[in-house]
Scaffold this motif. Structure first.
Motif, short mmCIF file in Angstrom:
data_model
loop_
_atom_site.label_atom_id
_atom_site.label_comp_id
_atom_site.label_asym_id
_atom_site.label_seq_id
_atom_site.Cartn_x
_atom_site.Cartn_y
_atom_site.Cartn_z
N ILE A 331 0.81 -1.08 -0.01
CA ILE A 331 -0.11 -0.09 -0.04
C ILE A 331 0.85 1.43 -0.20
N PHE A 332 1.85 1.16 0.79
CA PHE A 332 2.71 2.48 0.79
C PHE A 332 3.59 2.54 -0.49
N LEU A 333 3.77 1.56 -1.24
CA LEU A 333 4.29 1.65 -2.28
C LEU A 333 3.49 2.19 -3.46
N LEU A 334 2.35 1.90 -3.50
CA LEU A 334 1.25 2.16 -4.66
C LEU A 334 0.92 3.82 -4.32
N PHE A 335 0.64 3.93 -2.97
CA PHE A 335 0.01 5.33 -2.74
C PHE A 335 0.85 6.32 -2.25
N ALA A 336 2.28 6.40 -2.02
CA ALA A 336 3.12 7.18 -1.55
C ALA A 336 2.63 8.62 -1.67
N PRO A 337 2.59 9.15 -2.89
CA PRO A 337 2.27 10.53 -3.36
C PRO A 337 1.01 10.92 -2.56
N TYR A 338 -0.01 10.17 -2.60
CA TYR A 338 -1.35 10.45 -1.98
C TYR A 338 -0.93 10.64 -0.33
N LEU A 339 -0.29 9.66 0.27
CA LEU A 339 -0.15 9.52 1.66
C LEU A 339 0.52 11.01 2.00
N ALA A 340 1.62 11.16 1.21
CA ALA A 340 2.55 12.44 1.46
C ALA A 340 1.68 13.73 1.16
#
Length: 449
Positions: A331-340
């Motif tokens: 999940i981190f790998l796929l959604f890193a920009p959104y999480l940041a």
């Protein structure tokens, strides 16, 4: 026979889940408090965000070292519960709280000058330095409460009452968010309201945790269990706790050291690092939960004299944690920009935070193994190997790599996370090797003090 094995495995998994899910929710409360605090402080700029991150890191580091008495007491309490030696559980818990009080008093006297000295020697300048110094003086005032609270929660979890530990954390974070949001946006105190809110939450949780331990449905702890000092129990608690304290010193000291090295790169990269830490802390939910479950179940089953059950619980906790944290990593790998983007609108901070979150994704399987197998070893009273391997990982791998890069002028926040990934990779393999060397049959006749 296959049906019996299947039913036994289901029972074990159910037992692990009963202990783990309240810890997962508890960690979620902690994360939500951290997330909301970071979001609120983010409106005051990168310098304020960096200063709050440094202050929280240093206070948590100091309190975790001094609250290591909860580790030794937790192991001994779990084994005493398994052996049904209830007359021993209360004195163990009481003496652990006494050690927590002593540790908190030491930090109250010497922690603030030491923390301020570290900030001064680090070479921090400008607004970040001045805010950090102001915040440290406030946060260390409440550190005795934080230490006693953490020791109390370690004892509560060792009793198997992880739901009560959840209530303590919920109290901490609800008070934190309510007080901090009011002070930040409805008064003129400014960003200092974030630290005042955090301190208010810690004090409320301290009062609640001690209250719970005095209730009959937990321990019915009384002053006679805390005072006077019982040298024999103190010695046994310290025998297990001192390596854990040294481990926390290595871990938290390293965390402060490399955070200060990152601070030399400027507020943007330090803010990105703190954002990535907030995001990565989600992955600690299953890891810490199954680590606590492993320590409790291994300790209790050794106390009962059934080490083969302890071994199987250890294996299952490790398998489930690795699977769960690997999923989080994807999940981190796929959604890193959104999480940041949840934490910042600054494009440069966002870029660096996205890179760090993707490196956090790579760490997840080995981080899971490191957390759980360390908990397993502690449940067998082996706190020395986690200590040694933490020293190796932090001070033998992570810090030297960063120092060399800093001296070469090549250090970036991304390379810090690369060094951390290497640390967890090597550490997890060595912990697995140590786990496989455990002679479980030797625990058959083991007693508790």
């Amino acid at each position: 026979m296959r049906i019996d094995i299947s039913m036994m495995e289901q029972y074990r998994l159910q037992k692990i889940w009963q202990l783990s899910w309240p810890v997962i929710v508890e960690m979620l409360f902690l994360l939500m408090g951290g997330f909301l605090l970071t979001l609120m402080v983010g409106r005051f700029g990168a310098a304020a965000q960096a200063a709050v991150g440094l202050t929280v890191t240093m206070q948590v580091a100091a309190s975790l070292v001094m609250s290591a008495a909860g580790t030794g007491a937790g192991v001994l309490v779990a084994q005493a519960v398994g052996a049904k030696k209830w007359d021993l559980v209360r004195p163990l818990a009481g003496q652990a709280l006494l050690l927590g009080m002593i540790g908190g008093a030491i930090l109250l006297l010497f922690g603030t000058p030491l923390a301020l000295g570290i900030v001064y020697l680090s070479g921090l300048k400008g607004e970040v330095a001045s805010l950090t110094q102001e915040f440290l003086q406030i946060s260390f005032t409440f550190i005795p409460c934080v230490v006693v609270m953490q020791v109390s929660m370690g004892v509560i979890r060792a009793l198997g009452k992880t739901k009560l530990s959840l209530f303590v954390s919920a109290t901490n974070n609800i008070v934190l968010v309510l007080v901090a949001s009011y002070l930040l946006f409805n008064t003129s105190v400014g960003v200092v309201g974030a630290i005042l809110g955090a301190s208010a939450g810690q004090f409320a949780a301290f009062v609640f945790a001690v209250f719970l331990l005095t209730r009959s449905y937990t321990l019915g702890l009384g002053w006679g269990d805390v005072f006077p000092m019982r040298v024999g129990l103190i010695r046994e608690i310290l025998r297990i706790s001192l390596p854990a304290a040294v481990e926390q010193s290595a871990l938290q000291g390293g965390r402060i050291f490399y955070t200060l090295m990152l601070a030399s790169l400027g507020a943007v990269q330090l803010a990105a690092h703190n954002i990535a830490l907030q995001v990565e802390s989600v992955s600690f939910l299953p890891g810490m939960a199954f680590s606590i479950a492993a320590l409790t179940l291994v300790g209790q089953n050794i106390g009962r004299g059934v080490p083969f059950q302890a071994k199987r619980y250890a294996e299952l906790c490790n398998y489930v944690a690795v699977a769960g944290m690997t999923i989080v990593g994807v999940i981190f790998l796929l959604f890193a920009p959104y999480l940041a983007s949840l934490f910042t609108n600054d494009p440069e901070v966002h870029r660096w935070a996205t890179i760090c979150i993707r490196w956090a994704a790579a760490e997840q399987p080995t981080l899971a193994m490191s957390l759980v197998l360390s908990g397993v070893l502690r449940g067998t009273k082996d706190t020395r190997w986690p200590m040694l391997l933490t020293f190796l990982g932090v001070w033998g791998i992570r810090i030297p790599l960063m120092a060399v890069l800093l001296l070469m002028g090549e250090l970036t926040v991304e390379r810090t996370w690369m060094a951390t990934a290497a640390d967890f990779g090597i550490r997890s393999l060595l912990l697995l090797w140590r786990f496989k060397k455990i002679h479980w049959e030797s625990f058959h006749q083991q007693g508790v003090p």
